[in-house]
Structure formats: C-alpha cells, structure tokens
Design an enzyme around this catalytic site. Structure first.
Site, PDB file in Angstrom:
ATOM      1  N   GLU A   1       0.829  -1.212   0.000  1.00 20.12           N
ATOM      2  CA  GLU A   1       0.000   0.000   0.000  1.00 20.12           C
ATOM      3  C   GLU A   1       0.859   1.255   0.000  1.00 20.12           C
ATOM      4  OE1 GLU A   1      -4.238  -0.959   2.083  1.00 20.12           O
ATOM      5  OE2 GLU A   1      -3.079   0.571   3.094  1.00 20.12           O
TER       6      GLU A   1
ATOM      7  N   HIS B   1       8.689 -26.918   0.178  1.00 25.05           N
ATOM      8  CA  HIS B   1       8.064 -28.033  -0.528  1.00 25.05           C
ATOM      9  C   HIS B   1       6.918 -27.557  -1.409  1.00 25.05           C
ATOM     10  CE1 HIS B   1      10.348 -30.972   1.882  1.00 25.05           C
ATOM     11  NE2 HIS B   1      10.342 -29.981   2.755  1.00 25.05           N
TER      12      HIS B   1
ATOM     13  N   LYS C   1     -13.396   1.454  -1.670  1.00 26.31           N
ATOM     14  CA  LYS C   1     -14.377   1.730  -0.608  1.00 26.31           C
ATOM     15  C   LYS C   1     -15.553   2.511  -1.187  1.00 26.31           C
ATOM     16  CE  LYS C   1     -11.422   2.057   3.567  1.00 26.31           C
ATOM     17  NZ  LYS C   1     -11.059   2.862   4.727  1.00 26.31           N
TER      18      LYS C   1
HETATM   19  O1  PA5 Z   1      -3.616   1.328   5.898  1.00 25.45           O
HETATM   20  C1  PA5 Z   1      -4.717   1.807   5.791  1.00 25.45           C
HETATM   21  O2  PA5 Z   1      -4.917   3.032   5.936  1.00 25.45           O
HETATM   22  C2  PA5 Z   1      -5.930   0.958   5.484  1.00 25.45           C
HETATM   23  O3  PA5 Z   1      -5.624  -0.386   5.330  1.00 25.45           O
HETATM   24  C3  PA5 Z   1      -6.925   1.095   6.611  1.00 25.45           C
HETATM   25  O4  PA5 Z   1      -6.319   0.682   7.810  1.00 25.45           O
HETATM   26  C4  PA5 Z   1      -8.172   0.256   6.382  1.00 25.45           C
HETATM   27  O5  PA5 Z   1      -8.742   0.574   5.127  1.00 25.45           O
HETATM   28  C5  PA5 Z   1      -9.194   0.474   7.474  1.00 25.45           C
HETATM   29  O6  PA5 Z   1      -9.557   1.829   7.553  1.00 25.45           O
HETATM   30  P1  PA5 Z   1     -10.250   2.410   8.858  1.00 25.45           P
HETATM   31  O7  PA5 Z   1      -9.256   2.365   9.965  1.00 25.45           O
HETATM   32  O8  PA5 Z   1     -10.649   3.818   8.523  1.00 25.45           O
HETATM   33  O9  PA5 Z   1     -11.437   1.542   9.143  1.00 25.45           O
END
Ligand code: PA5
Length: 475
Positions: free
Chosen positions: A302, A331, A445
């Site tokens: 990410e 394996h 989202k």
């Molecule tokens: O790293 C990130 O920002 C995302 O993976 C969020 O943690 C994830 O989408 C969850 O978002 P939120 O904490 O707003 O529920």
C-alpha cells in the site's frame, strides 16, 4: 522490564545482505560500486524522513509512537486489566491496518494454540481478529463466543469502513437483543474527533475509546492503541515492544548506509526493484512470525504501489509482496524461486534461538534416511533448512537477504516492526512518492458505497451499472 545496554546489544536484530552482493551472485548480484553510487540518494531519503518525522500533516506521526505515549500506555494497561477480569473473549473488529498488526503480534508472542489452552494457562481472554465480512465467518464466530461474555474492540480510524461498521452493527444488535448495554461490551479505537465512532460513542453515552492520532495511518499503527490494547489484553509487555522500536530508531539515526539497517535494506530493495525485481518474497522460518508477512505485505504494497511522484510525474512503482513460510514452502514455492524468472528478492526472517528446542529421539538407526536425524533438535533442523535454502538460492543467482531475531520477544518484535516501517519510509522517499496515502483503497471503498446505495454516490452507481459484465463474455 529494564534492559542493560549489553542485553540490548545481545537482542539486536541483524541484517545479513551477503547474498545480495556480486561477491556471491556474480553478475546477478549488486556490486559495492552500485551501492556506493546510491549513497547520495539514500542520504537524501534519510534526511527526508529525519526532517519530517512526527509531522501529522505528512502522516509521519508514527515515528514518535515509541516516545510519546506514557499516559496512553498507562490507560491501556488499566483498561486491559479490567477486560481480562470481566470477559472470556476479546474480539478485534477491524480490517487492513486495523487488524493485521494485532494478528501479527498475537501470533508472534502468544502460544500458537492460545485459544485452545485452558484459562489457567492463558494470560488473557480468548482472542479473535475478525477482518472480513464473509457471512460464514461471522456466523461461525458467533457459534464459539458468548456475546454476553465478550469485549469487542472496534478499530477504525474513519468509522466509515463498510466491513468494520457492518460487524459493529451485527454485534450491537445482538448485544441489545441479549439485554446487554452495548457500551459495556465495546472499546473504540478511532480518530480523535472526525470518525463516526466518535458520534456513536456519544449516542451510547460515552464508550471507552482510544485515539488513533492524525498522523498515524492504518498500516503504521501497530505501535499505537490499535495494536497496543489487544497486545496488553493478551499480557504482552507493550512497554518492551515500544522500547524495541525506540532501539531500532536509535540504530537508524545515522545516514551511513552500512550502519543503518533499514536504510541499507531500503536501498538494496530500491536497486533490485529498478532492475526488474518486482516480487518481494518474505519467508519467516518460524510459525510465530508467519503473520509478520501479512502485516508487511500491506505496509510494503500500500505504501509503495503508486502511479504518481510527489513532483506530479507519472510512474508505476512498487513490489508485489509474496508470503511464504519456512520450511513449509520449501516443498511448495522454492522450486520457482530457485529456477523461475529472475524477478524476486527473498527476505528470510531467521531466529537465533527458538523458545523450544525439541530434541529428536534416536531411532530407525538401520534406515540411513531417517537414522541421522536422531540426537539433533528440531531447532537445529529448521535452522539448517533455512541456511540450506539461502545457499541454494544464492548458488542459483537469486537475490536474498536474512533478517535475524536473536530470539522472538517483545523487544525484538518492536525492533522488527520499526525496521520495516523505516525501510518503507526510506524506499518511498527514494521513489519520490507519497508513501502514506492509499487512493487505490479509497476508490474500492467508494465503489462499495455506490453499489449498496449510500446517498451521495448515485453518479458512481450509474457508472458501475454501465460497467456491468457483458453476457457475451461469460462462458
Ligand atoms: O492502511 C490503511 O490506511 C488501510 O488499510 C486502513 O487501515 C483500512 O482501510 C481500514 O480503515 P479504517 O481504519 O478507517 O477503518
């Protein structure tokens, strides 16, 4: 727990990059000349991170988590004590950065069959992390917990993540139907003021809540209340975890590539990515560390998977993380790593001393394939297989390096987390990208909001309907 300088040194994690170099890999390896040529870039990346650390507006608040949480830690410890006293089960409701860290710390520092242990042998309640909206998983969780005896830690920075909020709605409804006061069964970990959980807390009359600071993004949040509360509930020494992180931070203060482990591995990975190593395999030789790969996969993917530089110039950078487990995947996947395309860097996570050695008894002496094992330990076997796999990859000209934890404990795990976080921040600075946003996640989202009819997303709904599958292409 107080550690002397000598104990810290003994528990210091190390990075061995021998098998990344041309000394062992010939023309497939990275030369000292290439590494030296990247020194100015590495120095600039180090300076960028040093200058911007702690800045909330750049989402770099995470750098200060090892230092600025004394009061929060005290509150977490008191809350965790209370939870341990009152509840049989503790369930984390969250996804992405709100779930991967708690799962990883649980798996690394607790008994591998923790939930199956009798209560007297566990330091806390049974523990579950629910990070999906698979309806079967939700139903079957409810088959094994009693909501009346369960505490739910709802972790969401935004309070607008459909998955987490769906789980919350189901749990709140069940608690109400069971005649329970929802407020008594939930702890929120969320944004200080903006998130929807703040509103819900008010409606419920003030839910016990912890704050996920403005400058701490989900994937950099394990050392915030996101990770610290679940860890404390499990009896993990969270102060020691933070000390480990602070120790790694100290080791990484220097811009000297050869002394700063996170800067070194970021630079090696940067060089590798620029020469087509688009896949980063993480292969811990430890079941306790297997979910470090999941946590790291989000952090690395990410953060680095971006299409625009900070300068505005288009780009297409990032490395696809692959999770493997030593020895299990020897394996399964190692054949590909050894003989397939030259498109990978393998990161081994090794353990100097396992908490169990498990001797292998003598037996079957007349069968040479089996008899030689007797008298060794399982620790010797797993370590030998780790070395053997690194050797085989190196012989085949495949880039690999080894991060060794002298043992797995809070101090070494804290170091490991901070090492990977800094490595990610340095690599992002080298690529000149925004390491800390995730527009690709946000897009998904929003599309979900549109598909489920959230007001305000009507135009997107039309676009999505227009992109419906064409029956002509369905076989
Ligand atoms: O790293 C990130 O920002 C995302 O993976 C969020 O943690 C994830 O989408 C969850 O978002 P939120 O904490 O707003 O529920």
């Amino acid at each position: 727990m107080k550690l002397t300088e000598e104990q810290r040194k003994k528990m210091r994690i190390t990075v061995d990059y021998t098998n990344m170099t041309d000394k062992y890999l010939g023309d497939k390896g990275i030369s000292q000349k290439t590494l030296a040529a990247h020194k100015p870039l590495a120095k600039a990346a180090h300076a960028y991170v040093a200058e911007n650390r702690g800045k909330d507006e750049l989402f770099m608040g995470w750098t200060e988590l090892p230092y600025n949480q004394d009061e929060i830690v005290a509150d977490i410890l008191a809350t965790a004590k209370d939870i341990r006293k009152k509840f049989d089960c503790f369930v984390v409701l969250g996804i992405g950065g709100s779930a991967l860290g708690p799962s990883m710390a649980f798996s690394a520092l607790c008994h591998l069959h923790y939930n199956d242990l009798p209560k007297s042998k566990r330091k806390g309640p049974k523990f579950y992390v629910e990070d999906n909206v698979d309806p079967v998983r939700m139903k079957e969780l409810l088959d094994v917990i009693d909501v009346k005896k369960t505490c739910f830690n709802v972790i969401s920075k935004s309070g607008a993540t459909s998955e987490t909020m769906t789980q919350y709605l189901i749990i709140a409804d069940l608690l109400e139907k069971a005649g329970e006061n929802v407020k008594d069964h939930v702890v929120f970990t969320t944004d200080a003021s903006r998130g929807n959980l703040v509103k819900i807390s008010k409606e419920l009359g003030g839910v016990k809540s912890f704050v996920l600071g403005d400058g701490v993004g989900g994937r950099f949040s394990e050392l915030s209340p996101v990770g610290l509360l679940p860890a404390a509930v499990l009896g993990i020494d969270i102060k020691l975890l933070l000390k480990g992180a602070a120790y790694m931070d100290k080791l990484c203060k220097t811009p000297d590539l050869k002394k700063n482990p996170a800067l070194l591995s970021a630079t090696l990975q940067f060089i590798a990515m620029n020469s087509g190593k688009n896949i980063g395999v993480m292969m811990p030789y430890s079941d306790n560390l297997r979910y470090v790969s999941d946590w790291y996969a989000q952090l690395w993917a990410e953060s680095l998977g971006k299409n625009t530089k900070l300068s505005g110039e288009p780009c297409a950078v990032g490395q696809t993380p692959v999770k493997a487990l030593g020895v299990t995947d020897q394996h399964s996947q190692v054949q590909l790593y050894t003989e397939g395309p030259y498109d990978k860097v393998v990161t081994f996570l090794s353990v100097g001393s396992y908490k169990e050695k498990t001797p292998i008894p003598h037996g079957c002496e007349n069968i040479p394939d089996v008899g030689f094992l007797g008298g060794h330990t399982m620790e010797e076997l797993i370590q030998a297989e780790n070395k053997a796999t690194a050797y085989a990859l190196t012989k085949a000209g495949r880039l690999n390096y080894t991060v060794t934890l002298p043992e797995i404990n809070e101090f070494t795990l804290g170091q490991l987390l901070f090492y990977f976080e800094l490595q990610t921040a340095y690599a992002g600075a080298m690529f000149d990208i925004n390491t800390f946003n995730q527009p690709g996640v946000e897009a998904g989202k929003k599309a979900t909001f549109a598909l489920l009819g959230k007001p305000g997303y009507e135009e997107q709904r039309k676009a999505l309907d227009g992109a419906a599958p064409d029956p002509a292409y369905i076989v």
